[in-house]
Scaffold this motif. Structure first.
Motif, mmCIF file in Angstrom:
data_model
loop_
_atom_site.group_PDB
_atom_site.id
_atom_site.type_symbol
_atom_site.label_atom_id
_atom_site.label_comp_id
_atom_site.label_asym_id
_atom_site.label_seq_id
_atom_site.Cartn_x
_atom_site.Cartn_y
_atom_site.Cartn_z
ATOM 1 N N SER A 125 0.021 10.534 11.291
ATOM 2 C CA SER A 125 -0.254 9.299 10.560
ATOM 3 C C SER A 125 -0.324 9.597 9.062
ATOM 4 O O SER A 125 -1.106 10.445 8.636
ATOM 5 C CB SER A 125 -1.583 8.708 11.037
ATOM 6 O OG SER A 125 -1.910 7.563 10.287
ATOM 7 N N PRO A 126 0.500 8.933 8.244
ATOM 8 C CA PRO A 126 0.458 9.201 6.803
ATOM 9 C C PRO A 126 -0.913 8.917 6.195
ATOM 10 O O PRO A 126 -1.686 8.103 6.702
ATOM 11 C CB PRO A 126 1.526 8.237 6.247
ATOM 12 C CG PRO A 126 2.471 8.027 7.381
ATOM 13 C CD PRO A 126 1.595 8.001 8.601
ATOM 14 N N TYR A 127 -1.193 9.599 5.097
ATOM 15 C CA TYR A 127 -2.472 9.462 4.413
ATOM 16 C C TYR A 127 -2.431 8.249 3.485
ATOM 17 O O TYR A 127 -1.514 8.102 2.669
ATOM 18 C CB TYR A 127 -2.783 10.717 3.599
ATOM 19 C CG TYR A 127 -2.798 11.975 4.430
ATOM 20 C CD1 TYR A 127 -3.919 12.345 5.159
ATOM 21 C CD2 TYR A 127 -1.669 12.784 4.506
ATOM 22 C CE1 TYR A 127 -3.929 13.502 5.932
ATOM 23 C CE2 TYR A 127 -1.663 13.941 5.281
ATOM 24 C CZ TYR A 127 -2.791 14.284 5.990
ATOM 25 O OH TYR A 127 -2.791 15.421 6.762
ATOM 26 N N SER A 128 -3.452 7.404 3.581
ATOM 27 C CA SER A 128 -3.541 6.230 2.712
ATOM 28 C C SER A 128 -3.991 6.643 1.309
ATOM 29 O O SER A 128 -4.410 7.783 1.082
ATOM 30 C CB SER A 128 -4.539 5.227 3.298
ATOM 31 O OG SER A 128 -5.858 5.760 3.225
ATOM 32 N N MET A 164 0.843 -1.195 0.000
ATOM 33 C CA MET A 164 0.000 0.000 0.000
ATOM 34 C C MET A 164 0.878 1.245 0.000
ATOM 35 O O MET A 164 1.924 1.279 0.629
ATOM 36 C CB MET A 164 -0.908 -0.001 1.231
ATOM 37 C CG MET A 164 -1.865 1.169 1.309
ATOM 38 S SD MET A 164 -3.291 1.039 0.212
ATOM 39 C CE MET A 164 -4.254 -0.188 1.078
ATOM 40 N N LYS A 165 0.431 2.266 -0.708
ATOM 41 C CA LYS A 165 1.147 3.534 -0.755
ATOM 42 C C LYS A 165 0.534 4.515 0.246
ATOM 43 O O LYS A 165 -0.683 4.574 0.402
ATOM 44 C CB LYS A 165 1.085 4.146 -2.156
ATOM 45 C CG LYS A 165 1.747 3.326 -3.248
ATOM 46 C CD LYS A 165 1.652 4.063 -4.582
ATOM 47 C CE LYS A 165 2.213 3.240 -5.720
ATOM 48 N NZ LYS A 165 1.324 2.088 -6.061
ATOM 49 N N TYR A 166 1.404 5.291 0.891
ATOM 50 C CA TYR A 166 0.981 6.324 1.830
ATOM 51 C C TYR A 166 1.752 7.609 1.540
ATOM 52 O O TYR A 166 2.812 7.576 0.882
ATOM 53 C CB TYR A 166 1.237 5.886 3.277
ATOM 54 C CG TYR A 166 0.326 4.786 3.757
ATOM 55 C CD1 TYR A 166 -0.814 5.068 4.504
ATOM 56 C CD2 TYR A 166 0.607 3.454 3.459
ATOM 57 C CE1 TYR A 166 -1.651 4.054 4.952
ATOM 58 C CE2 TYR A 166 -0.230 2.436 3.893
ATOM 59 C CZ TYR A 166 -1.352 2.748 4.642
ATOM 60 O OH TYR A 166 -2.189 1.746 5.076
ATOM 61 N N PHE A 167 1.236 8.729 2.079
ATOM 62 C CA PHE A 167 1.782 10.037 1.735
ATOM 63 C C PHE A 167 1.771 10.948 2.962
ATOM 64 O O PHE A 167 0.800 10.969 3.720
ATOM 65 C CB PHE A 167 0.956 10.663 0.612
ATOM 66 C CG PHE A 167 0.736 9.735 -0.547
ATOM 67 C CD1 PHE A 167 1.601 9.731 -1.625
ATOM 68 C CD2 PHE A 167 -0.322 8.823 -0.538
ATOM 69 C CE1 PHE A 167 1.405 8.841 -2.686
ATOM 70 C CE2 PHE A 167 -0.525 7.934 -1.584
ATOM 71 C CZ PHE A 167 0.344 7.943 -2.664
ATOM 72 N N VAL A 168 2.839 11.744 3.113
ATOM 73 C CA VAL A 168 2.915 12.659 4.253
ATOM 74 C C VAL A 168 3.981 13.712 3.958
ATOM 75 O O VAL A 168 4.827 13.529 3.076
ATOM 76 C CB VAL A 168 3.248 11.881 5.556
ATOM 77 C CG1 VAL A 168 4.720 11.456 5.584
ATOM 78 C CG2 VAL A 168 2.865 12.661 6.802
#
Length: 202
Positions: free
Chosen positions: A180-183, A1-5
């Motif tokens: 918490s990074p964004y999914s 899964m990719k996450y973004f922050v």
């Protein structure tokens, strides 16, 4: 899964307190750092990839090499593979130090580095990830994920602020744990809700 922050600003005492630019509900920097690490690891596993869009930390410990070591030790505590895009508070020296201390996690490097940005395809659209928000003009199916501006929002529906203190967290409709990074699903919802919000303004 990719996450973004973006804009974790570990060690940065200027981020403490309820000031307007980057409101963070902490009285001590160690409390902020520990909370970000906890909330990050509650969401992210070592099989995930997190795109960090700059301003990892602001560490003024001397000598400089010791500051890099402090930042490295924090990043080692974070789950997942980290794709690091350089922010204005991230030096080339830090990236070089991290590259020299890179290590394998589940068969791939813990860290990947980019000076300017990264373009990926996701959910039938292109996402251009940068630290600074960029003005793409009239485009179709290109979204700019960015950080840098903390508690501010670019008045364009194609720009999504993924900083830990972004006001666009409100588009999620739930209380996102701080740091918490964004999914991927979070990003899709932010894009959709910001578009709806802007269509109501016209």
């Amino acid at each position: 899964m990719k996450y973004f922050v973006a804009d974790t600003h570990f060690f940065d005492k200027r981020m403490i307190g309820n000031q307007r630019f980057a409101p963070r509900p902490y009285f001590m920097v160690q409390e902020m750092d520990d909370n970000i690490i906890k909330n990050w690891n509650d969401e992210i596993t070592d099989n995930d990839v997190v795109y960090h869009l700059g301003d990892i930390a602001v560490c003024h410990i001397k000598p400089q090499k010791k500051a890099y070591e402090y930042v490295f030790n924090v990043l080692r505590q974070l789950n997942g593979h980290l794709v690091l895009i350089k922010g204005n508070h991230d030096s080339r020296g830090l990236f070089k130090y991290l590259a020299n201390h890179n290590y394998l996690l589940n068969g791939r490097n813990k860290f990947e580095f980019h000076d300017v940005g990264v373009l990926i395809k996701m959910n039938h659209a292109q996402y251009y990830m940068t630290h600074y928000p960029i003005m793409l003009g009239k485009v179709s199916q290109i979204i700019n994920l960015h950080g840098h501006i903390h508690n501010y929002s670019v008045p364009l529906k194609e720009n999504i602020n993924v900083g830990v203190d972004s006001p666009e967290r409100d588009y999620l409709g739930y209380d996102k744990p701080f740091g918490s990074p964004y999914s991927e699903n979070d990003i899709f919802k932010m894009v959709k809700q910001k578009s709806i919000d802007f269509s109501k303004r016209q």
